[in-house]
Write a protein that holds these residues in place. Structure first.
Motif, mmCIF file in Angstrom:
data_model
loop_
_atom_site.group_PDB
_atom_site.id
_atom_site.type_symbol
_atom_site.label_atom_id
_atom_site.label_comp_id
_atom_site.label_asym_id
_atom_site.label_seq_id
_atom_site.Cartn_x
_atom_site.Cartn_y
_atom_site.Cartn_z
ATOM 1 N N VAL A 9 0.833 -1.199 0.000
ATOM 2 C CA VAL A 9 0.000 0.000 0.000
ATOM 3 C C VAL A 9 0.865 1.246 0.000
ATOM 4 O O VAL A 9 0.601 2.206 -0.726
ATOM 5 N N VAL A 10 1.916 1.252 0.792
ATOM 6 C CA VAL A 10 2.800 2.404 0.875
ATOM 7 C C VAL A 10 3.532 2.617 -0.451
ATOM 8 O O VAL A 10 3.706 3.747 -0.902
ATOM 9 N N LEU A 12 2.496 1.493 -3.511
ATOM 10 C CA LEU A 12 1.577 1.724 -4.614
ATOM 11 C C LEU A 12 0.746 3.001 -4.476
ATOM 12 O O LEU A 12 0.218 3.493 -5.477
ATOM 13 N N ALA A 13 0.585 3.539 -3.297
ATOM 14 C CA ALA A 13 -0.263 4.726 -3.087
ATOM 15 C C ALA A 13 0.179 5.906 -3.941
ATOM 16 O O ALA A 13 -0.646 6.529 -4.615
ATOM 17 N N PRO A 14 1.460 6.278 -3.974
ATOM 18 C CA PRO A 14 1.860 7.401 -4.824
ATOM 19 C C PRO A 14 1.630 7.106 -6.312
ATOM 20 O O PRO A 14 1.257 7.985 -7.083
ATOM 21 N N THR A 15 1.834 5.867 -6.727
ATOM 22 C CA THR A 15 1.636 5.506 -8.127
ATOM 23 C C THR A 15 0.168 5.618 -8.501
ATOM 24 O O THR A 15 -0.173 6.108 -9.583
ATOM 25 N N ILE A 16 -0.716 5.176 -7.643
ATOM 26 C CA ILE A 16 -2.158 5.261 -7.896
ATOM 27 C C ILE A 16 -2.595 6.727 -7.932
ATOM 28 O O ILE A 16 -3.400 7.127 -8.782
ATOM 29 N N ALA A 17 -2.032 7.548 -7.048
ATOM 30 C CA ALA A 17 -2.360 8.973 -7.048
ATOM 31 C C ALA A 17 -1.890 9.621 -8.349
ATOM 32 O O ALA A 17 -2.607 10.440 -8.941
ATOM 33 N N GLN A 18 -0.692 9.241 -8.820
ATOM 34 C CA GLN A 18 -0.197 9.771 -10.091
ATOM 35 C C GLN A 18 -1.082 9.329 -11.246
ATOM 36 O O GLN A 18 -1.367 10.104 -12.155
#
Length: 124
Positions: A9-10, A12-18
Motif C-alpha cells: 500500500v505504501v 503503490l499509493a503514490p503511483t495510484i495517485a499519479q
C-alpha cells in the motif's frame, strides 16, 4: 503477511495517485481538444458562408449600410425621448387576457346608438 500488505500500500499509493492525476489531466486535454475542434468547425462554416455572394451582399447591406446602384437608402433616426424608448423595450405579456364585459351587447348598443342618433347637419 500484514507487513507485506502495508508495504504494498505504501509503495503503490503514490503511483495510484499519479495515475488518477494523469487520467484527470488527459480528460481535461480531451475536453480542450473537443472544444478546439468545434471552434475549427465553426470557423470553417463561417468561411463557407463568406464564399457565398448572397451572404456577402447581406453583410454589406446590414453592417455597412451599402445599397445597390439605383437604390435609395433611408436612415430612420429615433427621436423619441428616453422614457418613450424605455416604455417600448418593456416586455409584452404572453398571458391570455379576458375582456371585461359582453362584446355582443357592446356591439348591439353601438349599432342602436348609431341608428337612433339624429342625422348630422339636420334639415335647414
Amino acid at each position: 503477511m500484514m507487513g507485506v500488505l502495508v508495504l504494498a500500500v505504501v509503495v503503490l499509493a503514490p503511483t495510484i495517485a499519479q495515475l488518477a492525476e494523469q487520467r484527470q489531466h488527459i480528460a481535461e486535454l480531451q475536453a480542450s481538444v473537443s472544444a478546439q475542434e468545434s471552434e475549427v468547425q465553426r470557423l470553417r462554416d463561417e468561411r463557407e458562408r463568406w464564399n457565398d455572394e448572397t451572404f456577402i451582399t447581406t453583410q454589406a447591406r446590414e453592417r455597412l449600410t451599402y445599397v445597390m446602384p439605383g437604390e435609395v437608402s433611408y436612415l430612420v433616426i429615433d427621436d423619441r425621448s428616453e422614457a418613450a424608448r424605455a416604455d417600448a423595450t418593456t416586455e409584452v405579456s404572453a398571458d391570455v387576457t379576458e375582456t371585461k364585459g359582453d362584446w355582443m351587447s357592446t356591439i348591439l348598443s353601438s349599432v342602436m346608438t348609431a341608428g337612433l342618433a339624429p342625422a348630422a347637419g339636420g334639415a335647414g
